[in-house]
Design a protein around this motif. Structure first.
Motif, PDB file in Angstrom:
ATOM      1  N   LEU A   1       2.430  -0.987   3.950  1.00  0.00           N
ATOM      2  CA  LEU A   1       0.955  -1.197   4.343  1.00  0.00           C
ATOM      3  C   LEU A   1       0.689  -0.095   5.059  1.00  0.00           C
ATOM      4  O   LEU A   1       1.182   0.416   5.923  1.00  0.00           O
ATOM      5  N   THR A   2      -0.480   0.314   4.830  1.00  0.00           N
ATOM      6  CA  THR A   2      -1.040   1.714   4.957  1.00  0.00           C
ATOM      7  C   THR A   2      -2.392   1.713   5.548  1.00  0.00           C
ATOM      8  O   THR A   2      -3.287   0.822   5.248  1.00  0.00           O
ATOM      9  N   GLY A   3      -2.757   2.639   6.354  1.00  0.00           N
ATOM     10  CA  GLY A   3      -4.030   2.676   6.900  1.00  0.00           C
ATOM     11  C   GLY A   3      -5.051   3.602   6.036  1.00  0.00           C
ATOM     12  O   GLY A   3      -4.534   4.561   5.659  1.00  0.00           O
ATOM     13  N   VAL A   4      -6.255   3.249   6.133  1.00  0.00           N
ATOM     14  CA  VAL A   4      -7.256   3.933   5.400  1.00  0.00           C
ATOM     15  C   VAL A   4      -8.429   4.526   6.232  1.00  0.00           C
ATOM     16  O   VAL A   4      -8.980   3.905   7.088  1.00  0.00           O
ATOM     17  N   GLY A   5      -8.315   5.699   6.277  1.00  0.00           N
ATOM     18  CA  GLY A   5      -9.078   6.609   7.190  1.00  0.00           C
ATOM     19  C   GLY A   5     -10.594   6.376   6.851  1.00  0.00           C
ATOM     20  O   GLY A   5     -10.918   5.773   5.509  1.00  0.00           O
TER      21      GLY A   5
ATOM     22  N   ALA B   1      -9.309  -1.365   7.765  1.00  0.00           N
ATOM     23  CA  ALA B   1      -8.750  -0.017   8.338  1.00  0.00           C
ATOM     24  C   ALA B   1      -7.248  -0.013   7.796  1.00  0.00           C
ATOM     25  O   ALA B   1      -6.730   0.919   8.094  1.00  0.00           O
ATOM     26  N   THR B   2      -6.798  -1.127   7.113  1.00  0.00           N
ATOM     27  CA  THR B   2      -5.543  -1.160   6.621  1.00  0.00           C
ATOM     28  C   THR B   2      -5.566  -1.352   5.152  1.00  0.00           C
ATOM     29  O   THR B   2      -6.524  -1.980   4.570  1.00  0.00           O
ATOM     30  N   GLN B   3      -4.487  -1.239   4.334  1.00  0.00           N
ATOM     31  CA  GLN B   3      -4.456  -1.523   3.057  1.00  0.00           C
ATOM     32  C   GLN B   3      -2.990  -1.915   2.564  1.00  0.00           C
ATOM     33  O   GLN B   3      -1.981  -0.964   2.767  1.00  0.00           O
ATOM     34  N   LEU B   4      -2.866  -3.003   2.022  1.00  0.00           N
ATOM     35  CA  LEU B   4      -1.413  -3.334   1.739  1.00  0.00           C
ATOM     36  C   LEU B   4      -1.258  -2.747   0.067  1.00  0.00           C
ATOM     37  O   LEU B   4      -1.959  -3.009  -0.855  1.00  0.00           O
TER      38      LEU B   4
END
Length: 633
Positions: free
Chosen positions: A550-554, A616-619
């Motif tokens: 699970l990652t944030g995307v700027g 603002a997040t990406q699985l």
């Protein structure tokens, strides 16, 4: 006035229902407080109602907003036709004496001031159904002149489903009075016109009369029925004569004219100039109905005593970029490189079954975006226009967080029957129905509503959340691919279908896909709940693996801090699960070609990563076959 005119005029009188002992009292019309009431909302609601009543003959719905100002003899003649001295004026003076009557007192003073100007607004629609049906039962006529908080619209693509839109007519009348004149085709030459006026006052008593009146009144021809007296519309020659005096005469074309008595904007302290109001009406018409105007389904004009304006997509420059994005929505391009480029993606939407158990087809809505240029009006920059088959923009969805640097855009989501250029598919029709019930009374959002709960089984909220989450991912992809380098993680595209018109990951061959991957995430107030499905497509497998993070995307499309995943649950056997620094590693043996998982993130991460905009997040899911020949995700 000759004898014939006297007889015609006497055929119309004001009728009010009286309440017996213990009858409920009404302080004011409750629908006035149900929606926003500025001029923009007025135009939205009125045009939506007219557009929904269009005839299925291929001709466009035509709507004219006509401002009329009356003074002197013209004003006196109008008030005489309206029955001011024969009932309506007395009623308003009685209402002015109540604790809710201050605004009515001011209107009475203005109406009875011989030097004051009386302002009317006539809304005339053509090629529409008109006020068909009777007082009894379910009909257009009863819904408008009898019912409250009730809609007679049955078409799944209709714009309204609450019956609130019509309330703006009375809200914008200082006298709380609206006159209707409808021409009905196919009803017979003598019965083709019907006229009736309706007032909505608080409960009141006339001076010297102990009878309590419920508030609603009608300028009509009262008739006796087995259930007592009731209002009846005026027809034929009497209707035509009275319509002329009340400035609601209309051509012999199917439709309705509604005249708002003493038009005013309740949100303003001062009365604006008619010329300014007319331009506001044009701007609001194009802002919210440019899809219907562009398709040729709706034609709108605004008339004042001095000029006639046409609402078209060229008259409001700020809307033109959205029109271009819609015009080119079927483009094969999936990247935006130069200003004015248009690119698009299909956004999948998975619908739950209907409440009665009927299965619903999954489908998609079309996202298209146009890269901004320096010459564009930036009033709606970085917004996405949301609309469906009714042709009304439900909302301009602000996605400024997605834009960065000079990567500004204008976006469109064409949903339901607005998605394709040809005959809508079954899934398009079902999505249109679903989104109609996802609109609140103001029709300014697609969200979880009580109507959705009544019409569909569980899963409707997730369907909407996933659609909007994928919309944000799609926008990031469209604008990031055109910048220097691919700053957006390839795995964002796992949210899009591999088969059909969706985009596979850039490392995967569209002609020979290896995995199907579906995933979603949502914040529950404490942590992120994640779910997904991974399917390996080759018939013969030597096993495979997958990494889940699970990652944030700027805002510039680049990755930033990961959000640790606490655990995942998998029901299938033959799968081992391990955890490494907040990421999940799955290993499936050769007998497992598909698995589903549920999981949850850690709950004490920084606030900017675990709440706010879901986009603002990406699985992310990286899947890999365990063979030396193929190392594709």
């Amino acid at each position: 006035m000759d004898q014939e005119q006297i007889q015609i005029n006497e055929a119309a009188e004001w009728f009010f229902f009286s309440g017996g002992p213990g009858a409920p009292r009404y302080g004011d019309d409750p629908t006035k407080h149900a929606v926003d009431h500025d001029s923009e909302a007025f135009v939205r609601e009125v045009l939506q109602n007219a557009n929904d009543q269009g005839l299925s003959n291929g001709d466009p719905v035509e709507v004219t907003f006509r401002f009329v100002t009356l003074t002197g003899d013209e004003k006196e003649e109008f008030l005489d036709g309206l029955g001011w001295d024969d009932g309506l004026g007395e009623r308003m003076r009685a209402v002015a004496d109540t604790h809710n009557g201050h605004r009515y007192e001011r209107v009475v003073e203005r109406v009875e001031d011989t030097d004051a100007e009386l302002r009317l607004l006539v809304v005339e629609d053509r090629n529409t159904t008109g006020l068909t049906g009777s007082w009894d039962g379910d009909s257009n006529y009863a819904a408008l002149v009898r019912d409250e908080l009730y809609s007679s619209k049955q078409d799944d693509t209709a714009g309204g489903s609450y019956g609130l839109g019509k309330s703006v007519l009375w809200t914008f009348s200082g006298a709380s009075t609206v006159v209707f004149n409808s021409y009905l085709t196919g009803e017979g030459e003598n019965d083709s016109s019907r006229l009736i006026a309706r007032s909505k006052f608080p409960t009141h008593q006339l001076r010297g009369d102990n009878t309590t009146y419920q508030g609603a009144g009608w300028l009509c021809q009262p008739v006796e029925t087995d259930d007592g007296p009731r209002p009846e519309s005026i027809s034929g020659e009497r209707a035509s004569w009275l319509a002329e005096r009340l400035h609601v005469e209309r051509p012999a074309v199917s439709g309705t004219s509604a005249m708002v008595v003493e038009f005013q904007d309740p949100t303003r302290d001062e009365r604006p100039d008619i010329e300014d109001l007319a331009q506001e009406f044009v701007d609001a018409s194009v802002k919210y109905f440019w899809p219907a105007i562009y398709r040729g389904d709706l034609e709108i004009t605004v008339e004042t005593p001095d000029e006639k304006l046409t609402a078209d997509v060229e008259s409001v420059p700020a809307i033109r970029p959205f029109v271009e994005a819609y015009e080119q929505r079927t483009t094969d391009a999936q990247t935006l490189v130069d200003p004015r480029d248009v690119a698009g993606l299909d956004i999948p939407i998975n619908l739950p079954p209907r409440a009665d158990g009927t299965e619903t087809p999954n489908g998609s809505v079309r996202l298209s975006a146009r890269l901004a240029s320096p010459a564009d009006d930036d009033a709606y920059l970085n917004n996405v226009a949301l609309f469906r088959g009714a042709g009304m923009v439900v909302k301009y969805y602000d996605q400024s967080r997605v834009a960065y640097g000079d990567r500004n855009f204008f976006g469109v989501i064409a949903a339901g029957e607005a998605r394709s250029e040809g005959v809508p598919s079954d899934s398009d029709r079902e999505i249109d129905r679903f989104l109609r019930f996802a609109e609140p009374p103001e029709h300014d959002e697609w969200e979880s509503t009580e109507n959705l709960r009544e019409q569909y089984q569980r899963g409707f909220r997730m369907a909407l959340d996933d659609m909007f989450g994928t919309l944000r991912d799609g926008l990031r992809h469209l604008i990031s691919k055109g910048s220097s380098g691919d700053s957006l993680s390839d795995n964002v595209l796992n949210r899009f279908p591999i088969h059909g018109s969706g985009s596979p990951r850039s490392t995967m061959s569209p002609a020979d896909p290896v995995f199907e991957i579906d995933s979603s995430s949502r914040f529950d107030g404490d942590a992120w709940e994640i779910s997904g499905r991974i399917k390996a497509l080759p018939e013969e497998l030597d096993g495979w693996s997958a990494d889940i993070s699970l990652t944030g995307v700027g805002e510039d499309g680049s990755r930033y801090d990961d959000i640790p995943i606490d655990y995942v649950e998998i029901e299938q056997s033959g799968v081992t699960v391990s955890y490494d620094d907040g990421c999940v590693h799955l290993v499936a043996d050769e007998d497992v070609n598909e698995l589903s998982f549920l999981g949850r993130s850690h709950s004490d991460e920084p606030a900017d990563l675990v709440h706010g905009d879901v986009g603002a997040t990406q699985l992310e899911i990286l899947a890999e076959l365990q063979t030396p020949e193929e190392d594709q995700a």
